[in-house]
Design an enzyme around this catalytic site. Structure first.
Site, PDB file in Angstrom:
ATOM      1  N   LYS A   1       0.750  -1.138  -0.049  1.00  0.00           N
ATOM      2  CA  LYS A   1      -0.028  -0.018  -0.053  1.00  0.00           C
ATOM      3  C   LYS A   1       0.962   1.052   0.256  1.00  0.00           C
ATOM      4  O   LYS A   1       1.910   1.274   0.801  1.00  0.00           O
ATOM      5  CB  LYS A   1      -0.950  -0.110   1.277  1.00  0.00           C
ATOM      6  CG  LYS A   1      -1.930  -0.996   1.438  1.00  0.00           C
ATOM      7  CD  LYS A   1      -2.717  -0.928   2.440  1.00  0.00           C
ATOM      8  CE  LYS A   1      -3.792   0.265   2.480  1.00  0.00           C
ATOM      9  NZ  LYS A   1      -4.730   0.206   3.755  1.00  0.00           N
TER      10      LYS A   1
HETATM   11  O1  G3P Z   1      -7.690   0.494   5.304  1.00  0.00           O
HETATM   12  C1  G3P Z   1      -8.053   1.641   5.401  1.00  0.00           C
HETATM   13  C2  G3P Z   1      -9.602   2.279   5.375  1.00  0.00           C
HETATM   14  O2  G3P Z   1     -10.410   1.178   5.182  1.00  0.00           O
HETATM   15  C3  G3P Z   1      -9.646   3.039   6.632  1.00  0.00           C
HETATM   16  O3  G3P Z   1     -10.835   3.197   7.168  1.00  0.00           O
HETATM   17  O4  G3P Z   1     -12.446   3.319   8.872  1.00  0.00           O
HETATM   18  O5  G3P Z   1     -10.252   4.546   8.837  1.00  0.00           O
HETATM   19  O6  G3P Z   1     -11.960   5.263   7.666  1.00  0.00           O
HETATM   20  P1  G3P Z   1     -11.363   3.986   8.377  1.00  0.00           P
END
Ligand code: G3P
Length: 221
Positions: free
Chosen positions: A85
């Protein structure tokens, strides 16, 4: 549609691996840091927990071209299941092109617009990760962004796979599937919620009750 768990918690990953429902995992520096484990140890545990055909997304923390390349190559060398990533910044996309030419699979993360997604595809990204929930959080429509990315990729037959990230509900997963994304990465609780329906519970309780009342016996097993 592939389903990844968005988590670095080994207990959660193990449970879904045992159920056989996930195709891989995504992690990020925040998810890794809340485990309280050293990154090196955490990564080893993740490798041991997941079976051979799973995808494991691990993120670089460098933000300049040379160091992104170094960190990405180091992560990719750890295990053949790793997809690296990299953030959606100019140096990140430049590194994506170079790494993709080397055969390293790249997931461009922190994507919030169709134009960023277009650049990701042009630079050979393996996955593009639009963060739908974070757009919804600021009163924008994350699903609109998804629909436009799906259309743009279809228009030009880009091979980059769309990884719907930042899930906030099971409804997000339903909408993602309807929109035709390739993958959803979801927190543990929403994947477990996908199994649920009150009529399933009610129906099963009734089946078992009726069977018991009839004094039936099952075939020999
Ligand atoms: O993996 C990254 C992404 O899914 C982040 O999610 O919940 O931190 O906005 P969030």
């Amino acid at each position: 549609m592939k389903l990844f768990i968005d988590s670095a918690k080994i207990e959660e990953i193990q449970k879904l691996e045992d159920l056989g429902v996930i195709d891989g995992i995504t992690t990020n520096p925040t998810l890794a840091s809340v485990t309280g484990k050293k990154f090196k140890d955490l990564v080893s545990e993740i490798f041991e927990t997941l079976s051979k055909d799973r995808i494991i997304n691990l993120e670089v923390i460098a933000t300049d071209y040379d160091n992104i390349l170094k960190q990405a190559r180091a992560l990719a060398a750890l295990d053949s299941r790793v997809v690296v990533k990299i953030p959606c910044i100019p140096d990140g996309l430049k590194a994506c092109k170079k790494l993709s030419e080397e055969g390293i699979r790249v997931n461009i993360t922190l994507v919030f617009s169709p134009m960023q997604a277009l650049l990701c595809a042009k630079m050979g990204a393996f996955y593009v990760s639009p963060f739908v929930g974070r757009l919804d959080d600021i009163s924008m429509d994350g699903m609109d962004v998804i629909s436009e990315i799906v259309k743009i990729y279809k228009n030009y037959e880009y091979k980059t796979q769309i990884l719907f990230a930042s899930v906030r509900s099971v409804e997000h997963i339903r909408l993602a599937a309807l929109a035709g994304v390739d993958i959803v990465t979801s927190p543990y609780n929403f994947i477990m919620e996908m199994y649920n329906h009150p009529l399933t519970d009610k129906g099963l309780a009734q089946f078992l009750e009726d069977w018991k009342n009839a004094g039936e016996e099952f075939i020999a097993v």
